[in-house]
Scaffold this motif. Structure first.
Motif, mmCIF file in Angstrom:
data_model
loop_
_atom_site.group_PDB
_atom_site.id
_atom_site.type_symbol
_atom_site.label_atom_id
_atom_site.label_comp_id
_atom_site.label_asym_id
_atom_site.label_seq_id
_atom_site.Cartn_x
_atom_site.Cartn_y
_atom_site.Cartn_z
ATOM 1 N N VAL A 12 0.846 -1.188 0.000
ATOM 2 C CA VAL A 12 0.000 0.000 0.000
ATOM 3 C C VAL A 12 0.882 1.238 0.000
ATOM 4 O O VAL A 12 2.002 1.219 0.525
ATOM 5 C CB VAL A 12 -0.952 -0.004 1.217
ATOM 6 C CG1 VAL A 12 -0.165 0.083 2.519
ATOM 7 C CG2 VAL A 12 -1.974 1.112 1.125
ATOM 8 N N GLN A 13 0.395 2.301 -0.598
ATOM 9 C CA GLN A 13 1.135 3.553 -0.617
ATOM 10 C C GLN A 13 1.024 4.276 0.716
ATOM 11 O O GLN A 13 0.041 4.122 1.442
ATOM 12 C CB GLN A 13 0.610 4.465 -1.728
ATOM 13 C CG GLN A 13 0.864 3.958 -3.133
ATOM 14 C CD GLN A 13 0.317 4.889 -4.186
ATOM 15 O OE1 GLN A 13 -0.827 5.338 -4.097
ATOM 16 N NE2 GLN A 13 1.129 5.186 -5.186
ATOM 17 N N ALA A 14 2.036 5.061 1.034
ATOM 18 C CA ALA A 14 1.993 5.866 2.244
ATOM 19 C C ALA A 14 0.734 6.727 2.252
ATOM 20 O O ALA A 14 0.369 7.319 1.239
ATOM 21 C CB ALA A 14 3.233 6.741 2.346
ATOM 22 N N PRO A 88 5.678 4.395 5.893
ATOM 23 C CA PRO A 88 6.677 3.380 5.551
ATOM 24 C C PRO A 88 7.188 2.617 6.773
ATOM 25 O O PRO A 88 7.483 1.421 6.665
ATOM 26 C CB PRO A 88 7.796 4.198 4.897
ATOM 27 C CG PRO A 88 7.073 5.338 4.267
ATOM 28 C CD PRO A 88 5.987 5.687 5.257
ATOM 29 N N GLU A 89 7.269 3.274 7.909
ATOM 30 C CA GLU A 89 7.741 2.613 9.113
ATOM 31 C C GLU A 89 6.753 1.597 9.675
ATOM 32 O O GLU A 89 7.072 0.874 10.618
ATOM 33 C CB GLU A 89 8.115 3.637 10.198
ATOM 34 C CG GLU A 89 7.042 4.676 10.452
ATOM 35 C CD GLU A 89 7.290 5.971 9.697
ATOM 36 O OE1 GLU A 89 7.143 7.054 10.308
ATOM 37 O OE2 GLU A 89 7.632 5.907 8.501
ATOM 38 N N ASP A 90 5.550 1.537 9.106
ATOM 39 C CA ASP A 90 4.589 0.511 9.487
ATOM 40 C C ASP A 90 4.868 -0.812 8.781
ATOM 41 O O ASP A 90 4.223 -1.823 9.073
ATOM 42 C CB ASP A 90 3.162 0.957 9.166
ATOM 43 C CG ASP A 90 2.703 2.126 10.016
ATOM 44 O OD1 ASP A 90 3.018 2.152 11.222
ATOM 45 O OD2 ASP A 90 2.019 3.012 9.471
ATOM 46 N N VAL A 127 4.529 -0.739 3.131
ATOM 47 C CA VAL A 127 4.063 0.613 2.833
ATOM 48 C C VAL A 127 5.148 1.327 2.045
ATOM 49 O O VAL A 127 6.260 1.510 2.539
ATOM 50 C CB VAL A 127 3.726 1.385 4.108
ATOM 51 C CG1 VAL A 127 3.154 2.755 3.756
ATOM 52 C CG2 VAL A 127 2.741 0.606 4.965
ATOM 53 N N SER A 128 4.829 1.727 0.854
ATOM 54 C CA SER A 128 5.790 2.395 -0.012
ATOM 55 C C SER A 128 5.725 3.900 0.164
ATOM 56 O O SER A 128 4.681 4.468 0.498
ATOM 57 C CB SER A 128 5.538 2.028 -1.472
ATOM 58 O OG SER A 128 4.258 2.465 -1.898
#
Length: 129
Positions: A12-14, A88-90, A127-128
């Protein structure tokens, strides 16, 4: 031991959202407190959220408050983790856990790995940026 199977992970995207599901076998699921944990590469598994057997009480790691929501549907033997505003840190493998012993009535154990005695196989969330 109850059997847990996570699903719903993916890329998924940020800023996006994702809902994880944890399906449990066994007719006694409804009396188990449940938790979500995650583990990123090179890091220890960490607490994300927990929910009491009734769904009345929920707990979250501070960094997830306002973004993640844990819920359960005992009729479907399923616990969910709705994740919004993903960062992203997720990125991590997310694990569902069940407390079959009742230890998580103690808050300190509800947010700790040792409070749970049954774990799913995990589902990858990426997460990108």
């Amino acid at each position: 031991q109850v059997q847990l199977v996570e699903s719903g992970g993916g890329l998924v995207q940020a800023g996006g959202s994702l809902r994880l599901s944890c399906a449990a076998s066994g007719r006694t699921f409804s009396i188990y407190a449940m938790g979500w944990f995650r583990q990123a590469p090179g890091k220890e598994r960490e607490f994300v959220a927990a929910i009491s057997w009734s769904g009345r009480n929920t707990y979250y790691r501070d960094s997830m408050k306002g973004r993640f929501t844990i819920s359960r549907d005992n009729a479907k033997n399923t616990v969910y983790l709705q994740m919004n505003s993903l960062k992203p840190e997720d990125t991590a493998v997310y694990y569902c856990a069940a407390d079959q012993r009742g230890l998580t009535r103690n808050y300190g154990l509800a947010v700790a790995l040792s409070g749970y005695d049954c774990w799913g196989q995990g589902t990858q969330v990426t997460v990108s940026s």
